[in-house]
Design an enzyme around this catalytic site. Structure first.
Site, short mmCIF file in Angstrom:
data_model
loop_
_atom_site.label_atom_id
_atom_site.label_comp_id
_atom_site.label_asym_id
_atom_site.label_seq_id
_atom_site.Cartn_x
_atom_site.Cartn_y
_atom_site.Cartn_z
N HIS A 91 0.86 -1.19 0.00
CA HIS A 91 0.00 0.00 0.00
C HIS A 91 0.89 1.25 0.00
O HIS A 91 1.95 1.25 0.62
CB HIS A 91 -0.93 0.00 1.22
CG HIS A 91 -1.98 1.06 1.13
ND1 HIS A 91 -1.71 2.37 1.44
CD2 HIS A 91 -3.27 1.02 0.71
CE1 HIS A 91 -2.81 3.09 1.22
NE2 HIS A 91 -3.76 2.28 0.78
N GLU A 161 -3.94 1.81 -7.34
CA GLU A 161 -4.32 2.96 -6.52
C GLU A 161 -3.39 4.14 -6.81
O GLU A 161 -2.32 4.26 -6.20
CB GLU A 161 -4.20 2.61 -5.03
CG GLU A 161 -5.10 1.51 -4.59
CD GLU A 161 -5.41 1.61 -3.09
OE1 GLU A 161 -6.59 1.69 -2.76
OE2 GLU A 161 -4.47 1.63 -2.28
N SER A 209 -10.39 7.37 -3.52
CA SER A 209 -11.57 8.23 -3.45
C SER A 209 -12.82 7.63 -4.11
O SER A 209 -13.55 8.32 -4.82
CB SER A 209 -11.26 9.61 -4.01
OG SER A 209 -10.20 10.19 -3.28
N GLY A 230 -11.10 3.05 1.07
CA GLY A 230 -10.63 3.50 2.37
C GLY A 230 -11.71 4.24 3.14
O GLY A 230 -12.61 3.63 3.71
P1 PGA Z 1 -9.52 6.14 -0.02
O1 PGA Z 1 -8.32 5.12 0.26
O2 PGA Z 1 -10.71 5.33 -0.48
O3 PGA Z 1 -9.75 6.83 1.27
O4 PGA Z 1 -9.05 7.07 -1.10
C1 PGA Z 1 -8.09 4.03 -0.58
C2 PGA Z 1 -6.85 3.32 -0.13
O5 PGA Z 1 -5.86 3.98 0.23
O6 PGA Z 1 -6.81 2.07 -0.13
#
Ligand code: PGA
Length: 247
Positions: A91, A161, A209, A230
């Site tokens: 990640h 991501e 997001s 997230g």
């Molecule tokens: P987010 O995070 O949905 O808050 O953008 C996604 C992630 O980092 O796995």
């Protein structure tokens, strides 16, 4: 579709964690895809033990070590023991804390050795106009996969991501057209590393997001196989809305 909820360090207390699990179990009864929860380690231990529902669990990361005198380390095998089936690895928040591609490879080795499925996160810092992000993403995928046998490679899940899109609101997520291109590109890279049909079966998730307002646009015609979510995954109402939107 695979919906993986990355709780990060957002969920702190057990009551909240139990509420989210109860909601997920309820949703999983009718949702045709897979719901995977990635709680912080102690909460995962509490929730996953005795879990008989369709909801699966993932570690948010695993230790680089394999046991012994390493105070504070949580091994892949420990997650497997308490009932996790997946492990997020690489990640961007772990990479920012020092995980290089080589570290990620070693962690994947531990993940596979104890029968967990790696959810390998990849993604560029910047979607530059010159397209340098393509080479960056290719490198992340290639270094990780080429260290493993063909059989092991076919067990991966990839989570694309883009770092610039993480942790914002839905308007900052990747444009669905750009995501379509990226999925095609990742498929091409996978095809170079895994022969035959196996390459087409690797699930590719998108993260960054994802919210109830944009999940359908990101799912429709982008050829994505699911999402790693997230901040929108740690609120009961929002998570319910996310699953309902793509059901
Ligand atoms: P987010 O995070 O949905 O808050 O953008 C996604 C992630 O980092 O796995």
């Amino acid at each position: 579709m695979i919906i993986a909820a990355n709780w990060k360090a957002y969920v702190v207390d057990l009551e909240k964690a139990k509420q989210l699990l109860a909601t997920s179990k309820k949703l999983a009864r009718t949702y045709k895809g897979t719901i995977v929860l990635a709680p912080p380690t102690p909460l995962l231990g509490a929730l996953a033990s005795g879990n008989k529902s369709k909801v699966a669990f993932a570690a948010q990361d695993v230790s680089l070590t394999t046991g012994g005198a390493h105070t504070g380390e949580v091994l892949a095998s420990m997650y497997a023991t308490v009932g996790a089936r997946y492990a997020i690895v690489g990640h961007s928040e772990r990479r920012a804390a020092g995980d290089t591609n080589a570290v990620v490879v070693e962690k994947i080795r531990h993940i596979l050795a104890c029968g967990l499925t790696p959810i390998l996160c990849i993604g560029e810092q910047e979607h530059d106009a010159e397209g340098r992000y393509l080479a960056f993403v290719r490198e992340e995928i290639t270094t990780a996969l080429s260290s493993f046998t063909q059989k092991e490679r076919s067990q991966f899940i990839l989570a694309y991501e883009p770092i610039w899109a993480i942790g914002k609101s839905s308007s900052a997520a990747m444009d669905p057209n750009d995501l379509t291109e990226m999925v095609l590109y990742i498929r091409k890279v996978l095809a170079e590393l895994i022969p035959g049909k196996a390459a087409t079966r690797i699930p590719i998730l998108y993260g960054g997001s994802v919210e109830p307002t944009n999940i359908l646009d990101l799912a429709r015609s982008t050829h994505i196989d699911g999402f790693l979510i997230g901040h929108a995954s740690v609120d009961v109402a929002t998570f319910t809305a996310l699953i309902k939107a793509i059901s």
